[in-house]
Enzyme design. Sequence first.
Site, PDB file in Angstrom:
ATOM      1  N   GLU A  38      -1.115   4.988   1.277  1.00 26.98           N
ATOM      2  CA  GLU A  38      -1.721   3.955   2.120  1.00 26.98           C
ATOM      3  C   GLU A  38      -0.859   3.787   3.368  1.00 26.98           C
ATOM      4  OE1 GLU A  38      -2.346   0.209   0.001  1.00 26.98           O
ATOM      5  OE2 GLU A  38      -1.806  -0.848   1.842  1.00 26.98           O
ATOM      6  N   LYS A  73      -6.582  -6.577  -4.287  1.00 25.49           N
ATOM      7  CA  LYS A  73      -5.124  -6.421  -4.223  1.00 25.49           C
ATOM      8  C   LYS A  73      -4.508  -7.783  -4.554  1.00 25.49           C
ATOM      9  CE  LYS A  73      -1.690  -5.752  -0.546  1.00 25.49           C
ATOM     10  NZ  LYS A  73      -1.128  -4.726   0.337  1.00 25.49           N
ATOM     11  N   ARG A 122       0.547  -1.456  10.719  1.00 22.97           N
ATOM     12  CA  ARG A 122       1.513  -2.432  11.234  1.00 22.97           C
ATOM     13  C   ARG A 122       2.274  -1.871  12.405  1.00 22.97           C
ATOM     14  NH1 ARG A 122       4.464  -4.749   5.843  1.00 22.97           N
ATOM     15  NH2 ARG A 122       2.556  -4.815   4.641  1.00 22.97           N
TER      16      ARG A 122
HETATM   17  C1  3PG Z   1       1.890  -4.099   1.414  1.00 22.94           C
HETATM   18  O1  3PG Z   1       1.538  -4.263   2.574  1.00 22.94           O
HETATM   19  O2  3PG Z   1       1.119  -3.699   0.549  1.00 22.94           O
HETATM   20  C2  3PG Z   1       3.257  -4.484   1.057  1.00 22.94           C
HETATM   21  O3  3PG Z   1       4.052  -4.740   2.154  1.00 22.94           O
HETATM   22  C3  3PG Z   1       3.941  -3.547   0.165  1.00 22.94           C
HETATM   23  O4  3PG Z   1       4.768  -4.363  -0.529  1.00 22.94           O
HETATM   24  P1  3PG Z   1       6.285  -3.974  -0.790  1.00 22.94           P
HETATM   25  O5  3PG Z   1       6.842  -3.550   0.558  1.00 22.94           O
HETATM   26  O6  3PG Z   1       6.928  -5.233  -1.295  1.00 22.94           O
HETATM   27  O7  3PG Z   1       6.260  -2.864  -1.780  1.00 22.94           O
END
Ligand code: 3PG
Length: 212
Positions: free
Chosen positions: A45, A132, A49
């Site tokens: 994924e 999610k 960002r």
């Molecule tokens: C996301 O956008 O899914 C999260 O930022 C991923 O979460 P993590 O960085 O805490 O694994």
Amino acid sequence: MNDNAKDLASVLAGTRLIPVLTVPHADAGTALAAALVAGGARCAEVAFRTSEAEQVLKAMAAHGGLAVGAGTVLTPEQAERAVAAGARFVVSPGFDEAVVTKCRELGVPVVPGIATATELMRALRAGVDTVKLFPAEALGGLRILRALAAPFPQARFLPTGGIGADLLADYLAEPTVVAVGGSWMATSAHLERGDYEAIRRLTAEAVERSTP
Ligand code: 3PG
């Protein structure tokens, strides 16, 4: 299972591990895809960002061997751009009906984020039953997952947020969990310094832990 969930299941094709990537360099896509594939990942994924996300997604999708989706999709316009870049699924940190509608028009499975029973009810009403759970660990981890699953037996979860290798097997043991997402296999620090060997190794360890 509704159509959105069936389409998601067909894109994930049995994999229960989704590396979440925030990639700072536009030219990193191919090397990153190669490292993930070498580690045994079958899906990834790319978080929208960074301004590089579309280019990275395109390169990763073109590499082959991975079902590449888009994450942190906040608007219908971003969903359009993500799908044009090759995204096979769309993930959002929260629930936005316009994003869900746009993904349906585009024919791509969407996984909106939820953190409360109210948001889950809105998602279910919009025809989305795989959500999610975000940010999973900050919300209470397995305790909130089980508490939310109880009144909504039709709901399926993709917990993400604060999950690492140590918690992966526990989440995957939950019957309502479709897959687990996380950035620990390819952190921003790994990506900043181009440490693809660490990405390959951490991915391989996670794949091993996620395979029964
Ligand atoms: C996301 O956008 O899914 C999260 O930022 C991923 O979460 P993590 O960085 O805490 O694994």
